[in-house]
Design an enzyme around this catalytic site. Structure first.
Site, PDB file in Angstrom:
ATOM      1  N   HIS A 239       0.855  -1.185   0.000  1.00  0.00           N
ATOM      2  CA  HIS A 239       0.000   0.000   0.000  1.00  0.00           C
ATOM      3  C   HIS A 239       0.893   1.238   0.000  1.00  0.00           C
ATOM      4  CE1 HIS A 239      -4.023  -1.775   1.009  1.00  0.00           C
ATOM      5  NE2 HIS A 239      -3.253  -2.777   1.362  1.00  0.00           N
ATOM      6  N   LYS A 243       0.032   4.554   4.566  1.00  0.00           N
ATOM      7  CA  LYS A 243      -0.794   3.592   5.292  1.00  0.00           C
ATOM      8  C   LYS A 243       0.078   2.873   6.312  1.00  0.00           C
ATOM      9  CE  LYS A 243      -4.002  -0.298   4.815  1.00  0.00           C
ATOM     10  NZ  LYS A 243      -4.974   0.349   5.748  1.00  0.00           N
TER      11      LYS A 243
END
Length: 356
Positions: A239, A243
């Site tokens: 990600h 994140k």
């Protein structure tokens, strides 16, 4: 935005071993693949680009948790511009939701909650000016907004550390909300909502197609417990670097594999957050380094002659933003009908069959 979902499994001869899948992640977008190898020789697996029309979900059996029970959207809700407050509008996900809300005919209110550092800012998105309020005045702000917009739906895309405090505020004021933020104390989150009787959609995954995949995994885990006993599992998820927590989707898929008999702990997940590795090892397009979700789950048999891979890759945020708007419309309908059930997830949204 691109979305790919693929499943493949390999069966090798008795003297051949499975190559470690995490070292050869393949990711071209958009793509889908499924392949079988029974010859004992490695083949090159090529992705084929496809364009598919979305079809209604069909139950796998009479016990399937997904059934379309209402085929026509609520015309009343379609005609009314539902007010929506998107908290976390300074982030890319929050902005994507505001744009999706405007495109769907909803009415984003010109206020949002953010961090103390963001307080006082005005965010320009989708032709709207959204003023950001910090933690110190959020109680009075939410109360006044809810008084002005009694049909208000709040959408939360803030940060994991704010999940429980924000939920307590929404429940105290009595405003229905969609919680798209991952992390926080999820047990406490559900307890807070349950005790307050406030309407809420809570889901760590808002992408409708990914949720449908998760539902299929849950059906398999429920109907075939222990089917993968003895297998080893590798999980790789990539990600954007912002994140911080492990993907909620990965946690749900891992839970299914555990029910299928595969031992695995969350600290074994290989989280890729370094942009260089994401490009070179995972194959993330450079233009989507700031917003993507690439997952690979690889299962290997005890004798290393059989390998299953489950992969889903997402570039961009529109899949989540569109799902969030469907959740908000769904929730508004439940509030309007004074439904007995108060806490929902994206499986409930899928069941309703009212997605745009």
């Amino acid at each position: 935005m691109g979305f790919a979902l693929g499943v493949q499994f390999h069966i090798f001869g008795p003297k051949e071993k499975v190559v470690n899948s995490s070292s050869r992640v393949r990711a071209q977008m958009p793509a889908s693949h499924c392949s079988i190898n029974t010859t004992g020789k490695q083949r090159e697996y090529k992705y084929k680009s496809m364009i598919r029309k979305q079809r209604p979900l069909v139950p796998l059996s009479s016990a399937s948790p997904i059934q379309c029970v209402d085929e026509s959207p609520s015309l009343a809700l379609q005609k009314v511009a539902i007010p929506i407050m998107v908290n976390g509008c300074t982030g890319k996900m929050g902005k994507a939701v505001i744009e999706a809300a405007i495109a769907a005919g909803l009415d984003p209110v010109p206020l949002s909650f953010g961090s103390a550092q963001d307080a006082g800012q005005t965010v320009h998105v989708g032709g709207k000016d959204i003023k950001v309020h910090g933690p110190s005045d959020r109680v009075s702000v939410l109360g006044s907004v809810f008084y002005k917009y009694p049909n208000l739906i709040v959408v939360d895309y803030t940060v994991p550390s704010a999940v429980n405090d924000n939920a307590e505020l929404y429940c105290k004021v009595g405003v229905p909300f969609v919680m798209g933020t991952t992390g926080g104390d999820r047990k406490q989150l559900y307890k807070t909502v349950e005790d307050s009787k406030v309407y809420a959609v809570i889901s760590p995954q808002m992408g409708k197609q990914v949720v449908a995949f998760l539902a299929a995994m849950e059906i398999m885990a429920e109907q075939f417990p222990g089917a993968f006993s003895g297998y080893t599992l590798e999980v790789l998820e990539s990600h954007q670097s912002s994140k911080l927590d492990t993907s909620g989707t990965a946690k749900d898929v891992i839970s299914c594999f555990q029910k299928l008999g595969v031992p695995f702990e969350l600290d074994q997940v290989k989280k890729i957050r370094d942009p260089a590795q994401q490009v070179e090892m995972v194959g993330v397009p450079k233009e989507h380094l700031s917003g993507h979700a690439f997952h690979l789950y690889s299962l290997t048999s005890p004798d290393e002659t059989v390998n299953f891979e489950f992969q889903h890759n997402v570039c961009g945020r529109s899949i989540y933003a569109d799902g969030t708007i469907d959740a908000a419309l769904f929730l508004a309908k439940k509030v309007q009908s004074k439904a007995e059930k108060r806490i929902y997830n994206m499986i409930d949204v899928l069941r309703e069959g009212n997605m745009r």
